[in-house]
Enzyme design. Sequence first.
Site, short mmCIF file in Angstrom:
data_model
loop_
_atom_site.label_atom_id
_atom_site.label_comp_id
_atom_site.label_asym_id
_atom_site.label_seq_id
_atom_site.Cartn_x
_atom_site.Cartn_y
_atom_site.Cartn_z
N HIS A 194 -7.41 0.08 6.17
CA HIS A 194 -7.01 -1.31 6.40
C HIS A 194 -7.05 -1.68 7.88
O HIS A 194 -7.47 -2.79 8.23
CB HIS A 194 -5.62 -1.57 5.81
N SER B 7 0.82 -1.21 0.00
CA SER B 7 0.00 0.00 0.00
C SER B 7 0.85 1.26 0.00
O SER B 7 1.93 1.29 0.60
CB SER B 7 -0.89 0.04 1.25
#
Lengths: 412, 412, 412, 412
Positions: free
Chosen positions: A344, A296
């Site tokens: 997340h 990410s």
Amino acid sequence: MSYFGDLISTVFDRRYRKVRSDEVDKRTTSDLCEALLSSHGEVSGVTLARNLLDRYGSMSSVEKTAFFEFMMHELEIDPDAVLSSLKAYSEKPGKGSYRAFAAACEPRRQELARRLNQVPGATGQLVAMRKDLLGMMRERPDLEPLDVDFKHLFSSWFNRGFLVLRPINWESPAEILEKIIAYEAVHAIDSWDDLRRRLKPSDRRCFGFFHPAMADEPLIFVEVALTKGIPNSVQRLLADEREEIEAEDADTAVFYSISNCQAGLAGISFGNSLIKQVVSDLSKELPELKTFVTLSPIPGLNRWLGGSDLEALKSAENQALAAHYLLEAKRPDGMPFDPVARFHLGNGALVHAVHADADVSENGLRQSNGTMVNYLYDLNQISQNHEHFVGEKTVVASDAVKALSASVTPRD
Amino acid sequence: MSYFGDLISTVFDRRYRKVRSDEVDKRTTSDLCEALLSSHGEVSGVTLARNLLDRYGSMSSVEKTAFFEFMMHELEIDPDAVLSSLKAYSEKPGKGSYRAFAAACEPRRQELARRLNQVPGATGQLVAMRKDLLGMMRERPDLEPLDVDFKHLFSSWFNRGFLVLRPINWESPAEILEKIIAYEAVHAIDSWDDLRRRLKPSDRRCFGFFHPAMADEPLIFVEVALTKGIPNSVQRLLADEREEIEAEDADTAVFYSISNCQAGLAGISFGNSLIKQVVSDLSKELPELKTFVTLSPIPGLNRWLGGSDLEALKSAENQALAAHYLLEAKRPDGMPFDPVARFHLGNGALVHAVHADADVSENGLRQSNGTMVNYLYDLNQISQNHEHFVGEKTVVASDAVKALSASVTPRD
Amino acid sequence: MSYFGDLISTVFDRRYRKVRSDEVDKRTTSDLCEALLSSHGEVSGVTLARNLLDRYGSMSSVEKTAFFEFMMHELEIDPDAVLSSLKAYSEKPGKGSYRAFAAACEPRRQELARRLNQVPGATGQLVAMRKDLLGMMRERPDLEPLDVDFKHLFSSWFNRGFLVLRPINWESPAEILEKIIAYEAVHAIDSWDDLRRRLKPSDRRCFGFFHPAMADEPLIFVEVALTKGIPNSVQRLLADEREEIEAEDADTAVFYSISNCQAGLAGISFGNSLIKQVVSDLSKELPELKTFVTLSPIPGLNRWLGGSDLEALKSAENQALAAHYLLEAKRPDGMPFDPVARFHLGNGALVHAVHADADVSENGLRQSNGTMVNYLYDLNQISQNHEHFVGEKTVVASDAVKALSASVTPRD
Amino acid sequence: MSYFGDLISTVFDRRYRKVRSDEVDKRTTSDLCEALLSSHGEVSGVTLARNLLDRYGSMSSVEKTAFFEFMMHELEIDPDAVLSSLKAYSEKPGKGSYRAFAAACEPRRQELARRLNQVPGATGQLVAMRKDLLGMMRERPDLEPLDVDFKHLFSSWFNRGFLVLRPINWESPAEILEKIIAYEAVHAIDSWDDLRRRLKPSDRRCFGFFHPAMADEPLIFVEVALTKGIPNSVQRLLADEREEIEAEDADTAVFYSISNCQAGLAGISFGNSLIKQVVSDLSKELPELKTFVTLSPIPGLNRWLGGSDLEALKSAENQALAAHYLLEAKRPDGMPFDPVARFHLGNGALVHAVHADADVSENGLRQSNGTMVNYLYDLNQISQNHEHFVGEKTVVASDAVKALSASVTPRD
């Protein structure tokens, strides 16, 4: 149940195509809306609704604003009706009094939207309508309550139970694939060849959520790489020339890009369901997969670091700063400063590792000096991580990341 | 767009099957509901919802009543909150104040239902839940407001735009076909052979509405016979031994049976859309079809005729009485007494012809002395018929039927 | 690749339906055949072929015989042409000479069949034509060479690579399911309810081979029960009231019935491929399955036992005799006397166990005094069992069965 | 019958993917072939076949030649066996003697190909094998008889009755579409955007023939433009910026490009069937279409005109010369000199019009000075045109074209 699918598709197909409003209705838009709201049954309702949607489709920006104003103000609740129906219901609870109260509380624009939605294909048009509205709202904050109604309706219509997860691959229709190219928001897809590299190899997957009434529009999609070990560079992951492996030989699934597609569905979240479902499906299909992890971006890192002389930092320094940022940088409400981290961690993932020089694209350098992070989805810990994050705002992280973070001298 | 259909089906398939609640949650049902309502995101929400649905599935009638009472009373609106939020919104309209008002007006049971619906396959279970509720409501009218909420949600979820019309034929899954046998409400299907006679011949059709989230459950279906000329006997239409014609040679489509399938969707009407859509599709497929007509029962006739010596009536007398009944027998609100007449006239059909001895089954004799009626759907007149019927309660009829009706000496 | 499937189906659908010969051709059948054989390209060929197939469809038995005689004698090879073309090819091998030789060796009836097969849907009609031929051949052995040609063509057309394995279940089209009822050859299916019991439960499966050009006709199918342990009674397996288990909980897959469906495909074997494919697919889908076994009849046992006082035998005696029969009773060519044994042993299975009182139906008692046998398919041993059986005619059996067999005093 | 399609696709899908030869067999290729030819049943046959195909896939050109030599010479017919079996059959016709004769006449390489074809996905590999062979045959004409066998087998396998017509459009899988780009042979497609322009608009269609065992490979496809009137310029037809019309408003369907895709299927013609089927399907779907016409290149024109000063010709001269060429330029066998003319006239089309400056691309100028031709498919005349062309070699043409042709002074 392929039977169902086919028939669904057959019918959708036919319906989407043959739709042409036969006649033009000359009444004003507001008269058409009133007629639609008062129409009994659906005999003329669908025709009215189609006329309205066609008309909306060809409106100028000014006309659209006028239409939204009409919805906002003419189809607004009547406070007196709310009060009196509430009183009646409180005094004599029952079907009739409750129905009257419920009707009084709901502005007629909601019913208008539902009736517009009778037209096959209308759902996508209504989503586009909200996109228009969101675009106008900065200048016209008075229209915000209208958006509350849209969002309320869409939350019901785009309920998780109505969504369908579909693989998107090189056998998918070009019509879908060109939208993937258009909607990819994290690592741009620059050609059909680039797309093929992300979809066709046996160690690449892509999945999206779709709604049956908008069958040709992905709502959100995630791109996945199947790898041996956890990758530390998105450029290597996406390289033209790389060694493909067999899906069966991978031990790790890497979620390297998640893109929302529909601006008109802002605020209606699908991402966490999508990842959970994909983790679940992939682990059934490929039992050798043991690790589910993201690669990410850290979009807020450089902004947070502020005026520092970022280019002078060494990789190890970058790494430590990123770890520190992810674990310690908080908003006033105690949640992490980084939006991707919030997403997340909110899903129950943990901060697993940070990698310097992992995204050396212009964008990667600008936002985080090239540093990226792996969030780990451990099915056994997701629920409790999620609870701790939502409850106590605890950011769960691996020991390595914690140690890195601890090595940083607090900046202030 | 067959692509979409398939993937839809693939996924649904997988989802429906593999669903087993992994763990049993020992909290009370109301605690589970509160947990579901307070869960952030969907990380644990789907698991909670599945647990609740499974639990509901194994509840006794008494427990179900308790659950409905909980929804009715514990998840009820708070009148004070409605009042104060209404005041705040009126004084300072805006996103926040409106959202608070909307939240206060909607009882939490609606959000509970939406969250239960996150579970794949839940929609059908919620429809079944309302069926249970409707069954209890006679004895527990205090639960009626709860039904208002169910109906409100279902009206949104089962919006015409989300429904799919599918042909049902001898190539349809047995799983669907056995439901057609079970749900046929007008002229019972007594065996698979009987079913085959209604579905397989080239001059027979059947269509149903389905919802993508309940793909194996028809919502409503209509059976159609393709004929030369307008038939005057349902027994001849359904005879074992009859001469089949090619669909291309037919000039008339006869809707001889319409059945609603889901008791839990009572009050959410699909019938008029269904007929309109089928008329539209059939006329595209078979351009030779010129006449779209029903062969309908007259369920209220004998009840209306009351104690008359019905068996002594001659065919011609029956016919005239039936015409008179359809045109003149009205409820206090001015609408036709006959429920089937209300349905078709409300859709814009007209009373075309009446036939004595058209349904000589036990049921046909009991309800109307065997007399049946053709309602005619003339696409050019549907809208105006509908308007006149809804507006002025005008019953449109052919000259022949009017003449028949006029021949009857008013009974009182 | 569901895309393909759909389009295939769409097209097949359309093609099968709309086929009507527009005009009747008045030439004699043999003239039509000659015209078809001489037609250039396919412009008129398909029309001729359709005419011929339609004509065949309405022929009497006598006319069919005449048609076969025409194919046999008028479209026969010309020995002189074979000889001269062989000579030419031997002397000057090359494209032209070889093509001439190949053409001379192949009777024109093969080309006729191929040209008939240009018509969509013709493949099934040609299979039915061979069925007619096989029925006549007892009385007309002179037509047997014609059957050699049919079989040759069908071996090519129904090559394993062209067949498709499909699950058959309660979601399959009624049109397929009624054929399963009709074709089941081992344990008759007596109603749709009986069929549902064999297809719907989670611990029941059925698979068939299909050919894309005969998509609505199974070629062969196998019924499978998923069980815990190896069953020893077919009546218990098929009982109305039995405890269903979850597929995931089964350790054993039992092939309890295999039925060939197409008499016109006699001699073209699919059975071994079918079982291998099903074993392979099931073990992927359900990794807990460890044992793949049949529960098979012993159709030749009682015939072999001859005039013995069978009814007086005790279960243990039956069992021992069955073991002895399976292992020792041989045809003159050294192969097992029992046809079912030849089939499974030829596939590489071994004789695993015999059970008395395992099929107490009238048929089971008549053929084997109720005794049945499990053949075991052990994927690790299949190839070598097969080689030994085909090569040295070795019958592989478990120690238990060998011991049982050895306990029998040889009968002669 | 979408059921069938789906299941076909499901299974194909699975089969294509999971195919990996588990073990490498160390025997020589010829030993493997002999083993495959002698294998009983299919127990080990499929494994052998897969091994052979894998091995072939990685052969060098030299090794492939050796493999073809093996097939040509080692798996050749035995003339003595042909002679003796022919004698036996002539003396005593019967099943056994005929079967022996048929076996002797067919070289074992045909059976080898059939057995290789047992492997799922093998059909495409065998087509590719023939492509290799055709490429070698110029240098190795001795291998030509082997090609006769391939062609014979493929004629049977790719029989019209086994082919499936599919629309190819913007909803088709990218996997198919990239092949359309690659295979387009008439007017090159230079990008995905160019492809979209040919597939997506409502007035553009494309159809291809597919074989179920090579589901991801088009065999041949045709591109169609729906227009008002007959077009006279391919550049205008394919222009980026052109006015799209609704399919329903078109009166003409223009076949402007037909491309064969599989070099390995050379000599097995699909084109005429394809056009006939597309004409038939389109006229059902769009009853307003009255004219079916090509816009075809005249590839042989300039070659035939020879050294003339072509660039100096005026449009009218070009047109007249093209008409003359099409009607009068013949091969020694009396057939038209132009290959495209032979194709369409052989299908029963007629020469309808010629247009100068209709293809001003480099290729169009080079082959015909830019002139193109419309061949007209008139369903009522196709059969008789075809018969006259095939029989008397008559070239049917419109009066206008005849007049143009007549205006040319014969060149020699």
